[in-house]
Design an enzyme around this catalytic site. Structure first.
Site, PDB file in Angstrom:
ATOM      1  N   SER A  83       0.237   7.769  83.400  1.00 32.66           N
ATOM      2  CA  SER A  83       0.087   9.104  83.398  1.00 32.66           C
ATOM      3  C   SER A  83      -1.288   9.810  84.211  1.00 32.66           C
ATOM      4  CB  SER A  83       0.320  10.033  82.111  1.00 32.66           C
ATOM      5  OG  SER A  83       1.275  10.854  82.362  1.00 32.66           O
ATOM      6  N   THR A 185      -2.864  12.031  79.987  1.00 30.14           N
ATOM      7  CA  THR A 185      -4.205  12.708  80.938  1.00 30.14           C
ATOM      8  C   THR A 185      -5.457  12.381  80.350  1.00 30.14           C
ATOM      9  OG1 THR A 185      -2.815  14.498  81.652  1.00 30.14           O
ATOM     10  CG2 THR A 185      -5.222  14.880  81.676  1.00 30.14           C
ATOM     11  N   THR A 203      -4.885  13.601  86.185  1.00 28.02           N
ATOM     12  CA  THR A 203      -3.477  13.135  85.572  1.00 28.02           C
ATOM     13  C   THR A 203      -2.277  13.099  86.642  1.00 28.02           C
ATOM     14  OG1 THR A 203      -1.889  14.033  83.845  1.00 28.02           O
ATOM     15  CG2 THR A 203      -2.622  15.647  85.253  1.00 28.02           C
ATOM     16  N   ARG A 213       5.404  20.632  90.923  1.00 31.70           N
ATOM     17  CA  ARG A 213       4.836  21.293  89.809  1.00 31.70           C
ATOM     18  C   ARG A 213       3.454  20.900  89.610  1.00 31.70           C
ATOM     19  NH1 ARG A 213       2.234  19.258  85.038  1.00 31.70           N
ATOM     20  NH2 ARG A 213       2.854  20.360  83.207  1.00 31.70           N
ATOM     21  N   THR A 236      -5.473  18.437  76.791  1.00 35.22           N
ATOM     22  CA  THR A 236      -4.444  17.551  77.205  1.00 35.22           C
ATOM     23  C   THR A 236      -3.117  17.874  76.732  1.00 35.22           C
ATOM     24  OG1 THR A 236      -3.882  14.981  77.037  1.00 35.22           O
ATOM     25  CG2 THR A 236      -4.751  15.730  75.196  1.00 35.22           C
ATOM     26  N   GLY A 237      -1.947  17.403  77.157  1.00 32.85           N
ATOM     27  CA  GLY A 237      -0.533  17.839  76.558  1.00 32.85           C
ATOM     28  C   GLY A 237       0.233  18.608  77.628  1.00 32.85           C
TER      29      GLY A 237
HETATM   30  C1  SD4 Z   1      -0.078  18.354  82.547  1.00 36.24           C
HETATM   31  N1  SD4 Z   1      -1.718  18.304  80.828  1.00 36.24           N
HETATM   32  O1  SD4 Z   1       0.180  17.884  83.747  1.00 36.24           O
HETATM   33  C2  SD4 Z   1      -0.933  17.454  81.860  1.00 36.24           C
HETATM   34  C3  SD4 Z   1      -0.309  16.242  81.006  1.00 36.24           C
HETATM   35  C4  SD4 Z   1      -1.046  15.577  80.077  1.00 36.24           C
HETATM   36  O2  SD4 Z   1      -1.248  13.915  78.696  1.00 36.24           O
HETATM   37  O3  SD4 Z   1      -2.236  16.253  79.635  1.00 36.24           O
HETATM   38  N2  SD4 Z   1      -0.650  14.545  79.754  1.00 36.24           N
HETATM   39  O4  SD4 Z   1       0.499  19.250  81.851  1.00 36.24           O
END
Ligand code: SD4
Length: 330
Positions: A83, A185, A203, A213, A236-237
């Site tokens: 990722s 990320t 990321t 996106r 993250t997330g």
């Molecule tokens: C996102 N925050 O593109 C990132 C994805 C992510 O761990 O954090 N993955 O939304």
């Protein structure tokens, strides 16, 4: 000044003064001096090798901004990290598109969004910060800028990532899964020996996302925020959830008002849970440090961890979390 204008001015001043208590004003001027405890923290397991590189720079007296850039390049270059950078999982049309941002102790920042074909978006973000009057460049403009700075155009879709994408196209079931699809990320924040804070975040975003996106990771105040007087935070997330509350900006502001990094991360997650009714269906994790080198981390779901390196050594830590049981099982 006529008396009506004078009255309005006095009322406005009185209201502002009443709204900001003397305690908060005192806290917002909080400036610890001397004896800084250098530290670097990063999201997830790949934070460990990234921190090794960053810590070497910091422990040698180097700058936090160089440490976070060089550290974060490790997972960007690692094809097994799916990722981030090279080897990142593509969008629903099979394109690897990358987001990154960086911020230094002076409040300078640079970001790239929806960047393709460049292995180290964090270094392109650094160039945006250092060499342009702008804070973010996206898409083809970001690619052209990177090429003009000598970055190499490469195919970032590894055979393994391509295979997984082809597999996904058979069902096209777009449903980001907690702690699996959302977990790679890297956000890194660091305090150097001179007491300067910096951060970086990079990321490939959510796997199988819509083409174009952009998540929270390249957005200053969402995926990353640094204020050298106070502290730094990264996220993250699910990026959409972080953007909706300006996640890292509010964490730093809460630390400015006297909250510890841990309290500030918990309050930001609480904010998501209060404002976003579907919060049980996704993961967000926050990581923060303050000027004293204190660390905090908190997530919605179980499973978020972070790597830390300071003068006592290095370790991995499980973040405390809001929900005691994951709603999904996998
Ligand atoms: C996102 N925050 O593109 C990132 C994805 C992510 O761990 O954090 N993955 O939304």
């Amino acid at each position: 000044m006529n008396s009506r204008r004078k009255f309005i001015k006095n009322v406005a001043f009185g209201t502002a003064a009443a709204a900001i208590s003397p305690k908060l004003i005192a806290k917002s001027n909080f400036k610890p001096t001397g004896n800084f405890k250098p530290v670097v923290v990063s999201t997830w397991n790949h934070g460990l090798p990234a921190n090794d590189v960053a810590w070497k720079i910091i422990s040698g007296g180097g700058k936090a901004i160089d440490a976070v850039e060089k550290g974060i390049m490790i997972p960007e270059n690692d094809p097994s990290v799916t990722s981030v950078g090279y080897g990142g999982l593509p969008d629903r049309d099979g394109n690897v598109t990358l987001d990154a941002c960086i911020m230094d102790e002076k409040g300078n920042c640079g970001a790239v969004a929806f960047l393709q074909h460049i292995k180290n978006p964090i270094s392109v973000a650094r160039k945006v910060m250092d060499d342009t009057p702008h804070t973010m460049i996206s898409g083809k403009g970001a690619l052209d800028f990177a090429l003009s700075k000598g970055f190499k155009k490469e195919n970032l879709l590894t055979p393994e990532a391509k295979k997984r994408w082809e597999q996904w196209t058979k069902e096209k079931n777009y449903e980001p899964i907690i702690n699996i699809e959302n977990h790679d990320t890297i956000g890194m924040i660091a305090l150097d020996k001179n007491g300067n804070l910096s951060g970086a975040c990079t990321t490939s975003g959510l796997a199988w996302k819509m083409h174009g996106r952009v998540g929270d990771s390249p957005i200053i105040g969402a995926g990353l925020f640094v204020d050298n007087e106070v502290g730094a935070a990264t996220a993250t997330g699910k990026g959409e959830a972080v953007v909706k509350i300006a996640g890292t900006a509010i964490i730093v502001e809460m630390m400015r008002m006297g909250k510890s990094p841990q309290e500030a991360c918990e309050l930001a997650i609480k904010r998501i849970s209060e404002k976003q009714s579907d919060y049980k269906d996704f993961q967000v994790g926050f990581l923060a440090i303050n000027k004293k080198g204190e660390v905090g981390a908190y997530s919605i779901q179980k499973g978020f961890n972070y790597a830390m390196h300071n003068e006592d050594g290095k370790n991995m830590n499980d973040a405390p979390h809001l929900l005691q049981t994951n709603v999904r099982t996998y």
